[in-house]
Scaffold this active site. Structure first.
Site, PDB file in Angstrom:
ATOM      1  N   LYS A 193       0.841  -1.209   0.000  1.00  0.00           N
ATOM      2  CA  LYS A 193       0.000   0.000   0.000  1.00  0.00           C
ATOM      3  C   LYS A 193       0.872   1.254   0.000  1.00  0.00           C
ATOM      4  O   LYS A 193       1.560   1.533   0.976  1.00  0.00           O
ATOM      5  CB  LYS A 193      -0.923   0.053   1.211  1.00  0.00           C
ATOM      6  CG  LYS A 193      -1.987   1.132   0.979  1.00  0.00           C
ATOM      7  CD  LYS A 193      -2.543   1.759   2.208  1.00  0.00           C
ATOM      8  CE  LYS A 193      -1.784   2.891   2.783  1.00  0.00           C
ATOM      9  NZ  LYS A 193      -1.898   4.176   2.090  1.00  0.00           N
ATOM     10  N   GLU A 267      10.193   0.778  10.238  1.00  0.00           N
ATOM     11  CA  GLU A 267      11.181   1.841   9.997  1.00  0.00           C
ATOM     12  C   GLU A 267      10.457   3.142  10.274  1.00  0.00           C
ATOM     13  O   GLU A 267       9.580   3.527   9.507  1.00  0.00           O
ATOM     14  CB  GLU A 267      11.666   1.817   8.541  1.00  0.00           C
ATOM     15  CG  GLU A 267      12.362   0.554   8.109  1.00  0.00           C
ATOM     16  CD  GLU A 267      13.819   0.496   8.530  1.00  0.00           C
ATOM     17  OE1 GLU A 267      14.285   1.386   9.277  1.00  0.00           O
ATOM     18  OE2 GLU A 267      14.496  -0.458   8.118  1.00  0.00           O
ATOM     19  N   CYS A 301      13.579  10.575   6.726  1.00  0.00           N
ATOM     20  CA  CYS A 301      13.546  10.067   8.107  1.00  0.00           C
ATOM     21  C   CYS A 301      14.908  10.226   8.777  1.00  0.00           C
ATOM     22  O   CYS A 301      14.990  10.461   9.973  1.00  0.00           O
ATOM     23  CB  CYS A 301      13.109   8.619   8.112  1.00  0.00           C
ATOM     24  SG  CYS A 301      13.986   7.633   6.912  1.00  0.00           S
ATOM     25  N   GLU A 398      10.177  15.548  15.342  1.00  0.00           N
ATOM     26  CA  GLU A 398      10.532  15.429  13.927  1.00  0.00           C
ATOM     27  C   GLU A 398       9.697  16.420  13.126  1.00  0.00           C
ATOM     28  O   GLU A 398       8.469  16.384  13.180  1.00  0.00           O
ATOM     29  CB  GLU A 398      10.249  14.007  13.455  1.00  0.00           C
ATOM     30  CG  GLU A 398      10.698  13.775  12.043  1.00  0.00           C
ATOM     31  CD  GLU A 398      10.471  12.341  11.595  1.00  0.00           C
ATOM     32  OE1 GLU A 398       9.375  11.811  11.848  1.00  0.00           O
ATOM     33  OE2 GLU A 398      11.386  11.762  10.995  1.00  0.00           O
TER      34      GLU A 398
HETATM   35  P1  TAP Z   1       2.430   7.799   8.226  1.00  0.00           P
HETATM   36  O1  TAP Z   1       1.321   8.747   8.442  1.00  0.00           O
HETATM   37  O2  TAP Z   1       2.804   6.911   9.327  1.00  0.00           O
HETATM   38  O3  TAP Z   1       2.050   6.973   6.941  1.00  0.00           O
HETATM   39  C1  TAP Z   1       2.828   5.932   6.439  1.00  0.00           C
HETATM   40  C2  TAP Z   1       1.958   4.967   5.694  1.00  0.00           C
HETATM   41  O4  TAP Z   1       1.067   4.318   6.605  1.00  0.00           O
HETATM   42  C3  TAP Z   1       1.064   5.606   4.658  1.00  0.00           C
HETATM   43  O5  TAP Z   1       0.898   4.733   3.569  1.00  0.00           O
HETATM   44  C4  TAP Z   1      -0.238   5.773   5.423  1.00  0.00           C
HETATM   45  O6  TAP Z   1      -1.344   5.902   4.593  1.00  0.00           O
HETATM   46  C5  TAP Z   1      -0.274   4.490   6.204  1.00  0.00           C
HETATM   47  N1  TAP Z   1      -1.113   4.508   7.386  1.00  0.00           N
HETATM   48  C6  TAP Z   1      -1.623   5.566   8.064  1.00  0.00           C
HETATM   49  N2  TAP Z   1      -2.334   5.148   9.139  1.00  0.00           N
HETATM   50  C7  TAP Z   1      -2.275   3.799   9.146  1.00  0.00           C
HETATM   51  C8  TAP Z   1      -2.778   2.773  10.015  1.00  0.00           C
HETATM   52  N3  TAP Z   1      -3.497   3.064  11.100  1.00  0.00           N
HETATM   53  N4  TAP Z   1      -2.503   1.482   9.738  1.00  0.00           N
HETATM   54  C9  TAP Z   1      -1.749   1.155   8.665  1.00  0.00           C
HETATM   55  N5  TAP Z   1      -1.251   2.066   7.812  1.00  0.00           N
HETATM   56  C10 TAP Z   1      -1.499   3.379   8.036  1.00  0.00           C
HETATM   57  O7  TAP Z   1       3.755   8.528   7.831  1.00  0.00           O
HETATM   58  P2  TAP Z   1       3.948   9.576   6.667  1.00  0.00           P
HETATM   59  O8  TAP Z   1       3.386  10.886   7.100  1.00  0.00           O
HETATM   60  O9  TAP Z   1       3.452   9.021   5.422  1.00  0.00           O
HETATM   61  O10 TAP Z   1       5.551   9.629   6.578  1.00  0.00           O
HETATM   62  C11 TAP Z   1       6.299  10.398   7.414  1.00  0.00           C
HETATM   63  C12 TAP Z   1       6.934   9.556   8.497  1.00  0.00           C
HETATM   64  O11 TAP Z   1       7.583   8.411   7.974  1.00  0.00           O
HETATM   65  C13 TAP Z   1       8.011  10.311   9.219  1.00  0.00           C
HETATM   66  O12 TAP Z   1       7.862  10.184  10.603  1.00  0.00           O
HETATM   67  C14 TAP Z   1       9.293   9.654   8.770  1.00  0.00           C
HETATM   68  O13 TAP Z   1      10.346   9.737   9.646  1.00  0.00           O
HETATM   69  C15 TAP Z   1       8.872   8.268   8.537  1.00  0.00           C
HETATM   70  N6  TAP Z   1       9.768   7.615   7.596  1.00  0.00           N
HETATM   71  C16 TAP Z   1      10.641   6.715   8.068  1.00  0.00           C
HETATM   72  C17 TAP Z   1      11.526   6.103   7.221  1.00  0.00           C
HETATM   73  C18 TAP Z   1      12.477   5.114   7.767  1.00  0.00           C
HETATM   74  S1  TAP Z   1      13.272   4.210   6.732  1.00  0.00           S
HETATM   75  N7  TAP Z   1      12.673   4.956   9.025  1.00  0.00           N
HETATM   76  C19 TAP Z   1      11.507   6.382   5.857  1.00  0.00           C
HETATM   77  C20 TAP Z   1      10.598   7.306   5.393  1.00  0.00           C
HETATM   78  C21 TAP Z   1       9.720   7.909   6.278  1.00  0.00           C
HETATM   79  P3  TAP Z   1      -1.792   7.353   4.084  1.00  0.00           P
HETATM   80  O14 TAP Z   1      -0.641   8.039   3.478  1.00  0.00           O
HETATM   81  O15 TAP Z   1      -2.767   7.010   3.070  1.00  0.00           O
HETATM   82  O16 TAP Z   1      -2.307   8.067   5.288  1.00  0.00           O
END
Ligand code: TAP
Length: 487
Positions: A193, A267, A301, A398
């Site tokens: 997804k 991650e 991240c 963050e």
């Molecule tokens: P999230 O809001 O956590 O979203 C990540 C993914 O999870 C998206 O596909 C999101 O869908 C989905 N999601 C949301 N709620 C969910 C739930 N209850 N159950 C299952 N899946 C769910 O993060 P983001 O805003 O997209 O990304 C930013 C964060 O990712 C930052 O904190 C960053 O540090 C972290 N990040 C970490 C890494 C590594 S490698 N550690 C790499 C990249 C990013 P939707 O987008 O459709 O809401």
């Protein structure tokens, strides 16, 4: 002598014809379906959502929104495909992965443009960083598919089964590669997804899978929002959850899978310290600081979002950094001269603004170079905060945007204490000429990745992952296979 690669122009044997698959302009369809069992299909309830260009706020396409029934269908398709896929000799699976890697290379221009349109990142980055790393990841894990006996997990390690993979929007295609390549190499099938704001490159990747002749059901893509991700994670038919995203959602996922047989790797977020000692070459460090925090608009991240600078060089370093920041160009992601593109969504822009305002309200000094921002789309100027204390929100939380918090230190011990003073533990950077100090620091920093005299360098052979609230499990390298093998 004629050039066999360019039979149409024997007069100029040095002019290469483009590969037939390469397309200079990406063609985005008005709507896309879910990719299940090798076919694109509408959602069972017909629900769709729009994906917009963050640089213009214009709609790029309408995408199917997967609900419970669709997720179930995708998981069943992956389960059906698992038997044959996992039974293939590793060398056969490798051929598909090599093929995918080559098609990604051939279509990299198209995919880079698409990624920049949907995500907002500068084309120079999607073209020169994301896409080459995506291909490299598939090449790397293709090489492992027939050598799993030598991965260090005993003879004949078995795949786990169906992997449910949920990824964020900051590196849509690269995160997909980090998830899909090791899973397939190890003999698993997947349901992935992508994030709601960046579904397009995953759907184009589905087309790459078809072009590579990948058997039906081995890769399935279900687009939607967080509710689709939650359905996937909770589905009883998956054996493994791989998640990259926020710590908050990661914790919710860990709660969902607790007590089940599902394996999970997370991650999550980060708040990396980029530590500059007084003997560091200043110009080189400035480049590292700039790429550490402004690469990909700071939506990284492992971004070096806390600059720890040794007190004696603070003024000199900040002067040089400000000079360099004045040269950064913010604007059109498709302009090859752009350094900082668009913020991925209105929500993310609001989050960055809230935290930057909190920085000011809590007494830190805000500075940004003068730069004209486009009138439509989501933008944030590269920003620097000085006078930051460890208690400030901008030093603890963050931000996931182009905002750098500057703190100072006097001794290496103080640098380590400040760097580790965070619930996260994903990455860190050290700038110094002293090799012994690099080793001393690296062994004390609680960070999964420590760069020295460089930052944000990635290689598929190198494991990546965090300590503490940055998650658990490693992606990349031999260690990345463990997440997909019954060891
Ligand atoms: P999230 O809001 O956590 O979203 C990540 C993914 O999870 C998206 O596909 C999101 O869908 C989905 N999601 C949301 N709620 C969910 C739930 N209850 N159950 C299952 N899946 C769910 O993060 P983001 O805003 O997209 O990304 C930013 C964060 O990712 C930052 O904190 C960053 O540090 C972290 N990040 C970490 C890494 C590594 S490698 N550690 C790499 C990249 C990013 P939707 O987008 O459709 O809401």
């Amino acid at each position: 002598m004629t050039n066999p690669t360019n039979p149409t122009n024997p007069a100029n044997p040095f002019e290469y014809a483009p590969a037939p698959e390469s397309r200079s302009v990406v063609e985005i369809a008005p709507s896309y379906g879910l990719f299940i069992d090798g076919e694109f299909a509408e959602a069972a309830d017909g629900k769709v959502f729009k994906t917009v260009s963050p640089a213009t706020e214009e709609s790029l396409s309408e995408v199917a929104h997967a609900g419970a029934e669709d997720v179930d269908r995708a998981v069943r398709a992956a389960r059906k495909a698992f038997g044959k896929w996992s039974a293939l000799p590793g060398a056969e699976r490798a051929k598909y992965l090599f093929r995918i890697a080559r098609i990604v290379q051939e279509r990299s221009r198209e995919l880079a443009v698409l990624e920049s349109l949907d995500n907002g990142k500068p084309i120079r980055e999607s073209r020169d960083v994301d896409l080459p790393l995506v291909a490299a990841h598939f090449f790397y894990y293709a090489g492992w598919a027939d050598k799993l006996d030598y991965a260090g997990y005993g003879r004949d390690p078995r795949p786990l089964g169906v992997a449910g993979q949920v990824i964020p929007w900051n590196f849509p295609l690269l995160m997909l590669a980090w998830k899909i390549a090791p899973a397939l190499a190890a003999g698993n099938t997947v349901v992935l997804k992508p994030a709601e704001t960046t579904p397009l490159s995953a759907l184009f990747f589905a087309d790459v899978c078809r072009q590579a002749g990948l058997p039906r059901g081995v890769v399935n893509i279900v687009t939607g929002d967080g509710s689709t991700g939650a359905e996937l994670v909770a589905h009883p038919g998956i054996d493994k959850v791989a998640f990259t995203g926020s710590t908050e959602v990661g914790k919710a996922i860990a709660r969902t899978v607790a007590g089940t047989e599902k394996k999970v790797t997370l991650e999550l977020g980060g708040k990396a310290a980029n530590i500059v000692f007084d003997d560091a070459p200043i110009d080189q460090a400035v480049e590292g600081i700039v790429s550490g925090i402004f690469f990909n608009q700071g939506h990284v991240c492992c971004a070096g979002s806390r600059l720890l600078v040794q007190e004696s060089i603070q003024d000199e370093l900040l002067d040089a950094l400000k000079r360099r920041m004045r040269t950064l160009r913010v604007g059109d992601p498709l302009d090859k001269n752009t350094d900082i593109g668009a913020i991925n969504s209105a929500e993310q822009l609001a989050r960055i603004r809230t935290l930057a305002d909190a920085g000011e309200a809590e007494g830190a000094e805000r500075w940004a170079p003068e730069c004209a921002l486009p009138s439509s789309g989501y933008w944030f100027a590269p920003t620097l905060f000085t006078g930051v204390t460890q208690a400030h929100r901008i030093a603890r939380e963050e931000i996931f945007g182009p905002v750098l918090s500057v703190l100072t230190f006097r001794t290496p011990q103080e640098a380590v204490a400040k760097a580790n003073n965070t619930p996260y533990g994903l990455s860190a950077g050290i700038w110094t000429e002293k090799g012994s100090r690099i080793l001393w620091m690296a062994s004390r920093l609680r960070a999964g990745v420590v760069w020295s005299n460089t930052f944000n360098k990635f290689d598929p052979a190198s494991p990546f992952g965090g300590y503490k609230e940055s998650g658990y499990g490693r992606e990349g390298g031999r260690h990345g296979l463990e997440a997909y093998l019954d060891v």
